[in-house]
Design a protein around this motif. Structure first.
Motif: not given
Ligand code: GTQ
Length: 345
Positions: A71, A73, A93, A97, A108, A110, A116, A149, A151, A163, A165
């Motif tokens: 990612r 970012v 957070y 990105q 992945h 998590h 987004r 998910h 991208h 992003d 989180l």
């Molecule tokens: O796009 O899945 O900014 O897993 C931090 C962790 C984005 C993502 C982030 C992530 C992602």
């Protein structure tokens, strides 16, 4: 309140014995962990200007291939929490990105929840549990805890999104981890359910928990609703919340999301509340005044404000300003910690 004794008031020898036994005296720290009247936040009020982020993000696109980043970012880190801790607030957070044409950020899933908010660019998409969600400016796309998910990008210009989180909280709880995987098969059913008829499937309504019926909230629909509301309602803030359409509850469990429309010439005063807040300009420009400090915010700029701050959003321009808001209210409400106070000026 009584001034309490400090560590310096205790003999060295005694302090050493405490440390050897893994013991700590409470009273020198009591006023730090239980400050009178209101918390002492680490969260500082500040603005991240998109004009500063974008060139650095594009440079990251040249410096680091997507395969080496997974990612790509740049994290919007609040210095009050220590930059290395990658927090905007204690719960939130934020990251910008970048995905370049033909790049792919592999699947992945998590434990932290993510959303987004698309900042610029066209023809990228996020696939969530097989459902392909197009990413257009201002759209909100949910990738809730535990859902696969990835991208992808079929366009010919860079795409950038914000992003959001709940990673700082989930990490603090020692509950944060990820699983990687292969690309997901895309389901033929797209996320097309409309809900505009005011109808929901009865079965889902009854056992709705854990269910995320809506993954993409198109900006064009949110904007139209805000404009319609502003024509009907002549006074007071125009704000809409992103909810789960089957339950009416917040669209995610920890962080709440909404959009506020500040009309041309209008000032919106927010009540101080226990939840810290993040602001991101989808369209237009405004000023944000946080406890007396004024920052200019233009399209794609992002600001954050600590708990219990006095916040004014001031639109001196000749067009409406649409501001995306993330706050900690859902988790604070679930824990019985949420409160709102009168303005303190
Ligand atoms: O796009 O899945 O900014 O897993 C931090 C962790 C984005 C993502 C982030 C992530 C992602």
């Amino acid at each position: 309140m009584e001034q309490l004794a400090t560590l310096a008031d205790l003999p060295e020898r005694y302090l050493e014995h405490l440390e050897q036994s893994n013991l700590v005296p409470l009273w020198p720290s009591l006023r730090n962990v239980l400050p009178p009247i209101k918390p002492i936040p680490h969260t500082q009020s500040l603005v991240w200007k998109y004009s500063e982020i974008k060139p650095l993000l594009l440079e990251a696109g040249e410096l680091t291939p997507i395969e080496k980043a997974e990612r790509r970012v740049l994290v919007l880190a609040n210095p009050g929490h220590g930059l290395e801790n990658m927090r905007a607030t204690s719960v939130i957070y934020l990251g910008m990105q970048l995905l370049l044409p033909n790049e792919w950020a592999p699947a992945h899933r998590h434990t932290p929840n993510a959303v987004r908010l698309i900042v610029e660019g066209e023809k990228a998409y996020t696939t969530v549990e097989g459902v392909k969600c197009p990413m257009e400016h201002g759209d909100l796309i949910l990738t809730p805890s535990g859902l696969w998910h990835e991208h992808g990008h079929d366009g010919d210009q860079p795409v950038i999104w914000l992003d959001v989180l709940d990673l700082p909280l989930v990490y603090y709880m020692e509950a944060s981890f990820v699983e990687g995987g292969e690309s997901q098969p895309v389901k033929t059913v797209e996320n097309k359910m409309s809900y505009s008829a005011g109808l929901v499937p009865v079965q889902h309504h009854i056992r709705a928990e854990q269910n995320y019926p809506m993954l993409r909230y198109p900006w064009k629909d949110a904007k139209q609703l805000l404009i319609d509301l502003s024509e009907k309602q002549s006074e007071g803030p125009i704000q809409v919340a992103y909810v789960n359409p089957e339950t009416g509850e917040d669209c995610q469990k920890i962080i709440g999301y909404s959009v506020l429309m500040v009309r041309s010439g209008e000032t919106v005063q927010l009540q101080p509340r226990s939840a810290a807040m993040v602001f991101h300009v989808i369209e237009g420009e405004a000023e944000i005044k946080i406890d007396g400090k004024i920052f200019g915010i233009d399209q794609a700029d992002t600001a954050c404000a600590p708990c219990f701050s006095n916040i004014d959003l001031i639109n001196k321009s000749n067009r409406p300003c649409f501001i995306f808001i993330a706050d900690e209210a859902p988790i604070q409400k679930k824990l019985g910690l949420y409160s709102v106070r009168a303005r303190s000026e």
